[in-house]
Design an enzyme around this catalytic site. Structure first.
Site, PDB file in Angstrom:
ATOM      1  N   GLU A 255       0.834  -1.218   0.000  1.00 33.78           N
ATOM      2  CA  GLU A 255       0.000   0.000   0.000  1.00 33.78           C
ATOM      3  C   GLU A 255       0.862   1.258   0.000  1.00 33.78           C
ATOM      4  OE1 GLU A 255      -3.017  -0.070  -0.618  1.00 33.78           O
ATOM      5  OE2 GLU A 255      -3.888  -1.941   0.096  1.00 33.78           O
TER       6      GLU A 255
ATOM      7  N   ARG B 194       0.831   3.752  -3.280  1.00 30.54           N
ATOM      8  CA  ARG B 194       0.204   5.067  -3.035  1.00 30.54           C
ATOM      9  C   ARG B 194       1.244   6.163  -2.793  1.00 30.54           C
ATOM     10  NH1 ARG B 194      -5.578   3.767  -0.059  1.00 30.54           N
ATOM     11  NH2 ARG B 194      -5.559   1.542  -0.458  1.00 30.54           N
TER      12      ARG B 194
ATOM     13  N   ASP C 213      -5.231  -9.955  -8.054  1.00 32.11           N
ATOM     14  CA  ASP C 213      -5.551  -9.056  -9.181  1.00 32.11           C
ATOM     15  C   ASP C 213      -4.348  -8.383  -9.855  1.00 32.11           C
ATOM     16  OD1 ASP C 213      -5.163  -7.599  -6.824  1.00 32.11           O
ATOM     17  OD2 ASP C 213      -6.961  -6.368  -7.016  1.00 32.11           O
TER      18      ASP C 213
ATOM     19  N   GLU D  21     -11.930   0.728 -10.354  1.00 33.47           N
ATOM     20  CA  GLU D  21     -11.570  -0.208 -11.436  1.00 33.47           C
ATOM     21  C   GLU D  21     -12.418  -0.063 -12.700  1.00 33.47           C
ATOM     22  OE1 GLU D  21     -11.807  -1.095  -8.210  1.00 33.47           O
ATOM     23  OE2 GLU D  21      -9.691  -1.447  -7.778  1.00 33.47           O
TER      24      GLU D  21
HETATM   25  C1  DMJ Z   1      -6.217   0.526  -4.964  1.00 30.65           C
HETATM   26  O1  DMJ Z   1      -5.449   0.713  -3.845  1.00 30.65           O
HETATM   27  C2  DMJ Z   1      -5.457  -0.158  -6.042  1.00 30.65           C
HETATM   28  O2  DMJ Z   1      -6.094   0.018  -7.246  1.00 30.65           O
HETATM   29  C3  DMJ Z   1      -5.252  -1.602  -5.790  1.00 30.65           C
HETATM   30  O3  DMJ Z   1      -4.611  -2.238  -6.826  1.00 30.65           O
HETATM   31  C4  DMJ Z   1      -6.571  -2.268  -5.558  1.00 30.65           C
HETATM   32  N1  DMJ Z   1      -7.338  -1.598  -4.565  1.00 30.65           N
HETATM   33  C5  DMJ Z   1      -7.454  -0.188  -4.578  1.00 30.65           C
HETATM   34  C6  DMJ Z   1      -8.619   0.361  -5.344  1.00 30.65           C
HETATM   35  O4  DMJ Z   1      -9.739  -0.376  -5.352  1.00 30.65           O
END
Ligand code: DMJ
Length: 675
Positions: free
Chosen positions: A306, A310, A439, A575
C-alpha cells in the site's frame, strides 16, 4: 507710368524707331484700316518670297526639306521610350490600387482594411496573414517542466501524401511560426493542425508513434464533463482540507479523520491528480505540506504494498509531471526505508515494515505474504532505480518476479493468493481468482513488460499464459443477458462470484492489445467492460457493490447480477472507470464516456457529503438510505476522479499511453523506451 509717356508723346515729335514700330498699323490703316486677314498675309509673304533671289529660295527649300526629314527620323526613334514610360505609369497606378500583395511586400504604416468576406483562398500567397492562433495556456505551475508530447503520426502521413494542399499551409507556418509554450503541466503545448475528429484521433493512438512525428500540437480544451470532475474533486478536497488535512483519510460525516500509516495518505495519493486537473493553488498548498510535514522517520508500521503504490508511486509520478526534485527526494527516502521488507529467508518480502526502525515482519497470524502484494511493487522500485542509478531497488523486486515465474502451484498461468516468506512457495493452493489478493499480479506482468520496452519475455509469457488460464477456467456467461464475466475456481469448483476489483481487467487487456498483443484480448475487454458497467446499471443506486454473483441460469424476475447482504457496500473504487478510460482511449467509442458519466452522477447522488468530501456506503441497493460509512478512501482522489477526468478528455497527450504506464494506484510512470 502710362500717363507720363502719353504726355511726352504729345509735346515732342515721334522718334523714328518708335514710328517704325507703329508703321505697319498705320500702313494698314492707310489702305483702308487694320487688315490682318489671311488673304492679305498670304499675299504679303508671297511678295517677299518673290523678292528673294533664286539661290536664296533654293537654299531655303533645301533646309526645309532637310528639317522635315530629320523630324520624321527622330520621331520614330524617340516614340518607343515615351510609349513605355506612359504604359509603366499606368501599370504602377493599377498595381497600387488593385493588388494588395504589393502592399504586403512594401508595408504601409497602417494595414489596409480587409474585406469581411474576402476570398482569401484564391491566392494564398497574397492573402493577408491570419492572426496567430493563441495556444490555450493551461493552468498550474508554469516553471516546472515535462518533456514535450509527440505529434499524432497521421498528421505527418497526411501531409506527405497531399503536398499540394500542405504547401501554402507550410509557407504560412514558416512566416508565422507558432512558438510552443510550456503548459501548466510543464508539457510543451503545440498548435494542432489536425482535422481529425476526436474519436479517430483516439484510434490513432493504437499505432506506435514515430520519432519523425515529433511536432507541435495544441491541447484539447477542458469540456463540461471534465469540469464536473474538477468540481467533484474540489468538493472532496475541501472536506479533506477542512477536517483531515495532513492525515491519512477523511471521515466526512464525523468531520474528522482516520490514520492508517500517519503519512498524509490522501494528500500524497492526490498530488498528481491535482496536477493533472490543473488545480494549481491546491497543488502548491499540498506541495508545501510535503516539503515541511511529510516525514518518514517515524516509528510506524506500514504495509509494503500500500505504501509503495500510493506513496512511492504518487511521489514518483508527481516528480515526473512537475519536474520538482522535492518529490524525488521524498521518493528516495521512503524507498530506502521500505527496503528492509526484502530481508527474508526467501527474498519474498514481508508485508509490513517499520519505516522508522528499519525492521520488517509478516502479519501477526502468518508468515505468508499476499501474491498480489509482492508482485505489484515492481513498477515503482524499478523506476526508483532508473532515476537514482541505484540498482538495489530493481534487483530486489526483479528477484521476486524471477522466483514467481518458476514456482509450481500455478494453474495454466493462474496463481494462488499466498506465498510464504520463508520457503518462497505458494500456499493455500487450489484457489484462483482475479479479484482480491491476486488481481494486480496479472496487471503488473503486462505493465512491467511495457515499462521496460517490451523486452522482458518472461513477463510477457506469464501474462499470455495467465489470460489463456482465465479463458479456460474462469470465463462464463450470465443469464439472461449473457454477460461475460470472470468467476473463481476453488479446488476445481467454479464460483460465479466476481469482485469489483476484477474490473481492472478489461483496461489491462485493452492496453495489451494496444501494445501489439492479440486482437482477441480486445474482444474480451469489450465484453468484460460491458459486464462491469452492468454491475452498476443493474443496481438501484447505479453503483456497483463490492462483489456480485452472476446467475448462470435464467430465472423469472431475476437479473444477471445478484448481491449478497455482506457484499453490498461501495468503497468509491476506481476499477470500472479505469477500464472505461482505456476503452475510450483505444476505441474512441463515446458510449464509454457516457457510462462513466452515469457513474459520476451516481457517486454525486449517493456518496457526496454536503459539508465536504464523499463517503463509502454500505448499501448500494437502497437509494433512500445507502448507509454512509463515514470514510473517503484515498484512492477516490488518487484514482477514481483522475480516471474519470481522463476518460472525459479527448486529448491523447493528457498522459499519453505510449509514454506512460499507470501503476495500480493510477500514478503514471514513464515507459523507459517509448514506442
Ligand atoms: C487501490 O489501492 C489499487 O487500485 C489496488 O490495486 C486495488 N485496490 C485499490 C482500489 O480499489
Amino acid at each position: 507710368m502710362y500717363s507720363t509717356a502719353a504726355a511726352t508723346a504729345a509735346s515732342s515729335p515721334p522718334r523714328r524707331d518708335f514710328i517704325s514700330v507703329t508703321l505697319s498699323p498705320e500702313e494698314g490703316l492707310g489702305t483702308g484700316g487694320y487688315n490682318n486677314s489671311k488673304a492679305w498675309r498670304r499675299r504679303s509673304c508671297w511678295r517677299k518670297w518673290k523678292q528673294l533671289s533664286r539661290l536664296q529660295r533654293s537654299i531655303i527649300l533645301f533646309l526645309c526639306a532637310a528639317l522635315a526629314l530629320c523630324g520624321v527620323i527622330s520621331y520614330s526613334s524617340l516614340g518607343e521610350p515615351w510609349k513605355g514610360l506612359a504604359n509603366k505609369s499606368l501599370d504602377d497606378q493599377r498595381t497600387e490600387a488593385d493588388i494588395p500583395g504589393l502592399k504586403l511586400a512594401n508595408p504601409a504604416v497602417l494595414p489596409a482594411p480587409q474585406k469581411a468576406n474576402g476570398n482569401l483562398g484564391d491566392s494564398p500567397e497574397l492573402s493577408p496573414q491570419k492572426p496567430p492562433k493563441l495556444p490555450h495556456a493551461r493552468r498550474g505551475p508554469p516553471s516546472l517542466q515535462l518533456k514535450p508530447p509527440r505529434r499524432n503520426v497521421r498528421l505527418k502521413t497526411q501531409y506527405d501524401t497531399s503536398k499540394a494542399v500542405e504547401e501554402p499551409v507550410q509557407a504560412e507556418r514558416e512566416e508565422n511560426p507558432e512558438k510552443p509554450v510550456i503548459s501548466w503541466r510543464g508539457a510543451v503545448i503545440e498548435p494542432d493542425q489536425s482535422p481529425e475528429p476526436p474519436s479517430s484521433k483516439m484510434k490513432e493512438a493504437e499505432k506506435p508513434s514515430s520519432v519523425e512525428a515529433e511536432e507541435q500540437k495544441e491541447p484539447v480544451p477542458i469540456n463540461e464533463r471534465q469540469l464536473a470532475v474538477i468540481e467533484a474533486f474540489r468538493h472532496a478536497w475541501r472536506g479533506y482540507k477542512d477536517f483531515a488535512w495532513g492525515h491519512d483519510e477523511l471521515k466526512p460525516l464525523s468531520k474528522s479523520y482516520s490514520e492508517w500509516f500517519g503519512l498524509g495518505l490522501t494528500l500524497v495519493d492526490a498530488l498528481d491528480t491535482l496536477w493533472i486537473l490543473g488545480l494549481k493553488e491546491e497543488f502548491e498548498e499540498a506541495r508545501k505540506w510535503v516539503a515541511t510535514d511529510l516525514v518518514f522517520d517515524k516509528n510506524v508500521d506500514v504495509n509494503l504494498f500500500e505504501s509503495t503504490i500510493r506513496i512511492l508511486g504518487g511521489l514518483l509520478s508527481t516528480y515526473h509531471l512537475s519536474g520538482d526534485s522535492l518529490f524525488l527526494e521524498k521518493a528516495k527516502d521512503i524507498g530506502n526505508r521500505l527496503m528492509p521488507a526484502f530481508k527474508t529467508p526467501s527474498k519474498i518480502p514481508y508485508s509490513d515494515v517499520n519505516i522508522g526502525r528499519g525492521t520488517a515482519h509478516p502479519p501477526r497470524w502468518t508468515s505468508d505474504s499476499t501474491v498480489a502484494e509482492v508482485t505489484s511493487i515492481q513498477l515503482e522500485f524499478r523506476e526508483l532505480s532508473h532515476l537514482t542509478g541505484d540498482e538495489k531497488f530493481q534487483r530486489a523486486v526483479d528477484e521476486v518476479m524471477r522466483q514467481v515465474h518458476s514456482l509450481s502451484g500455478k494453474n495454466d498461468g493462474l496463481v494462488p493468493m499466498f506465498i510464504n516468506t520463508n520457503s518462497g512457495q505458494f500456499t493455500h493452493l487450489g484457489v484462483y481468482t482475479l479479484g482480491a489478493r491476486a488481481d494486480s499480479y496479472y496487471e503488473y506482468l503486462l505493465k512491467q513488460w511495457i515499462q521496460g520496452g517490451k523486452k522482458e519475455n518472461e513477463l510477457l509469457e506469464d501474462y499470455m499464459r495467465a489470460i489463456e488460464g482465465v479463458k479456460k477456467h474462469l470465463l462464463q456467461r450470465s443469464q439472461p443477458k449473457k454477460l461475460t464475466f470472470v468467476g473463481e475456481l476453488a479446488h476445481g469448483h467454479f464460483s460465479a462470484k466476481m469482485d469489483h476489483l476484477v474490473c481492472f481487467l478489461p483496461g489491462t487487456l485493452a492496453l495489451g492489445a494496444h501494445n501489439g498483443l492479440t486482437a482477441d484480448h480486445m474482444k474480451l475487454a469489450e465484453a468484460l467492460i460491458e459486464t462491469c458497467y452492468q454491475m452498476y446499471a443493474q443496481v438501484e443506486t447505479g453503483l456497483s457493490p463490492e462483489i456480485v454473483h452472476f446467475n448462470l441460469h435464467a430465472q423469472k424476475g431475476h437479473k444477471d447480477v445478484e448481491i449478497k447482504p455482506a457484499d453490498r457496500h461501495n468503497l468509491l473504487r476506481p476499477e470500472t472507470v479505469e477500464s472505461l478510460f482505456y476503452m475510450y482511449r483505444f476505441t474512441g467509442d463515446k458510449k464509454y464516456q457516457d457510462w462513466g458519466w452515469e457513474i459520476l452522477q451516481s457517486f454525486n447522488k449517493y456518496t457526496r457529503v454536503p459539508t465536504g468530501g464523499y463517503t463509502s456506503i454500505n448499501n448500494v441497493q437502497n437509494p433512500s438510505n445507502p448507509e454512509p460509512r463515514d470514510k473517503m478512501e484515498s484512492f477516490f482522489l488518487g484514482e477514481t476522479l483522475k480516471y474519470l477526468f481522463l476518460l472525459f478528455s479527448d486529448d491523447i497527450d493528457l498522459i499519453n499511453l505510449d509514454k506512460f504506464v499507470f501503476n495500480t494506484e493510477a500514478h503514471p510512470l514513464p515507459i523507459w523506451v517509448p514506442a
